[in-house]
Enzyme design. Structure first.
Site, PDB file in Angstrom:
ATOM      1  N   SER A 221       0.868  -1.185   0.000  1.00 45.16           N
ATOM      2  CA  SER A 221       0.000   0.000   0.000  1.00 45.16           C
ATOM      3  C   SER A 221       0.898   1.226   0.000  1.00 45.16           C
ATOM      4  O   SER A 221       1.516   1.555   1.015  1.00 45.16           O
ATOM      5  CB  SER A 221      -0.899   0.007   1.246  1.00 45.16           C
ATOM      6  OG  SER A 221      -1.805  -1.062   1.203  1.00 45.16           O
TER       7      SER A 221
ATOM      8  N   LYS B  71      -7.342   1.801  -2.440  1.00 45.55           N
ATOM      9  CA  LYS B  71      -6.881   1.377  -1.115  1.00 45.55           C
ATOM     10  C   LYS B  71      -6.846   2.559  -0.150  1.00 45.55           C
ATOM     11  O   LYS B  71      -7.256   2.445   1.008  1.00 45.55           O
ATOM     12  CB  LYS B  71      -5.500   0.732  -1.208  1.00 45.55           C
ATOM     13  CG  LYS B  71      -4.878   0.343   0.141  1.00 45.55           C
ATOM     14  CD  LYS B  71      -5.736  -0.670   0.908  1.00 45.55           C
ATOM     15  CE  LYS B  71      -5.206  -0.953   2.300  1.00 45.55           C
ATOM     16  NZ  LYS B  71      -3.998  -1.763   2.349  1.00 45.55           N
TER      17      LYS B  71
ATOM     18  N   LYS C   4       0.262   5.708   8.158  1.00 45.00           N
ATOM     19  CA  LYS C   4       0.925   5.933   6.872  1.00 45.00           C
ATOM     20  C   LYS C   4      -0.085   6.034   5.733  1.00 45.00           C
ATOM     21  O   LYS C   4      -0.008   6.932   4.897  1.00 45.00           O
ATOM     22  CB  LYS C   4       1.922   4.803   6.628  1.00 45.00           C
ATOM     23  CG  LYS C   4       2.655   4.857   5.299  1.00 45.00           C
ATOM     24  CD  LYS C   4       2.052   3.962   4.248  1.00 45.00           C
ATOM     25  CE  LYS C   4       2.116   2.498   4.603  1.00 45.00           C
ATOM     26  NZ  LYS C   4       1.594   1.621   3.527  1.00 45.00           N
TER      27      LYS C   4
END
Length: 296
Positions: free
Chosen positions: A95, A169, A237
């Site tokens: 990701s 995502k 993150k």
């Protein structure tokens, strides 16, 4: 198939195991000596670099923590681009930033290689069961080549061209992060007002507050189980990636910014490697309303 797999962390390890169980020949690389030893014992070939991993396989899969790791593994010294044979397909299941994905795809093409993005959702449990949700950014032709891999690891949705998987995502992670913060606020509020958290969970699970986080994460919270299915550091993150993208696209994300600061608070408390549901401990500390049991 002869596959290369790079990144044997919490997610990558069960994914690689499932590929082995399905009868594929696997060449693996990771910076963890222990992880490599484990896979050697399972029958995988252990490589000494990403380049060596990619040198004699049909397809390479990467599952890494963040954008800089992907850039280093793919384009750095002794990287995949250096070792892979012309025409090799690279599936990045990390990701990371969609901008980095597009940059890597262009570099791959210049090296005669193909790269697609396929980030996942479902956490460690989904990886172990082969039930990940996979968001794919790829051309139709590259998707066809990758399908046998996706069929082993979970279920996929073809979102669009390269980079769109990462965009999907980060949208997913905005919803998950906000949901966990909302749950933390609701449960500490209920506890402070005198409601048993277990009873509150039954109430909220039976109505319009139902969600994946409510159904899957809250029972773990109530038991005091914060072993990572998905770490706070990674949630933080991913929400940062969304904020950067929002800035670039001129899309305001005020709630995402607030939620990321709550996860930042959790990191400051030393909870970065705990499950993202441990964000509730920020609210417990502030309010004095303890929702979770002490873990055994």
């Amino acid at each position: 198939m002869k596959l290369g797999f790079i990144g044997l962390g919490n997610m990558g390890k069960p994914m690689a195991r499932n590929l082995l169980k399905a009868g594929n020949e696997l060449t693996v690389f990771d910076i963890s000596v222990e992880a490599l030893a484990e896979f050697k014992a399972l029958g995988a070939t252990v490589a000494t670099s990403p380049a060596e991993t990619a040198s004699n396989v049909e397809l390479v899969i990467t599952m890494l923590p963040d954008s800089p790791h992907v850039e280093e593994v793919l384009a750095g010294p002794k990287g995949v681009f250096e070792g892979a044979r012309k025409g090799t397909l690279i599936i990045d299941m990390s990701s990371i930033s969609p901008l980095v994905t597009k940059k890597m795809a262009k570099m791959a093409a210049l090296n005669g290689l193909k790269l697609i993005d396929a980030p996942v959702t479902g956490g460690v449990a989904g990886a172990e069961k082969g039930q990940l949700g996979i968001m794919v950014g790829a051309s139709p032709e590259d998707l066809e080549e990758a399908k046998p891999i996706f069929d082993i690891l979970g279920k996929f949705v073809h979102v669009g061209d390269v980079g769109t998987g990462q965009t999907a995502k980060m949208c997913n992670q905005v919803v998950v992060g906000l949901s966990l913060c909302a749950i933390a606020e609701a449960f500490t509020l209920g506890k402070k007002a005198g409601i048993d958290p277990t009873v509150l969970h039954r109430v909220l699970s039976s109505g319009s507050a139902r969600s994946w986080a409510m159904e899957v994460r809250v029972p773990q919270v109530l038991e005091g189980n914060f072993e990572p299915g998905f770490m706070i550091n990674l949630q933080h993150k991913d929400m940062g990636i969304a904020l950067d993208s929002g800035k670039g696209l001129n899309v305001p994300l005020p709630l995402t910014a607030l939620a990321q600061q709550v996860f930042e608070s959790a990191r400051a408390m030393g909870l970065g490697t705990k499950d993202h549901s441990a964000v509730i401990q920020v609210y417990e500390m502030i309010t004095g309303a303890k929702v979770h049991k002490d873990s055994k």
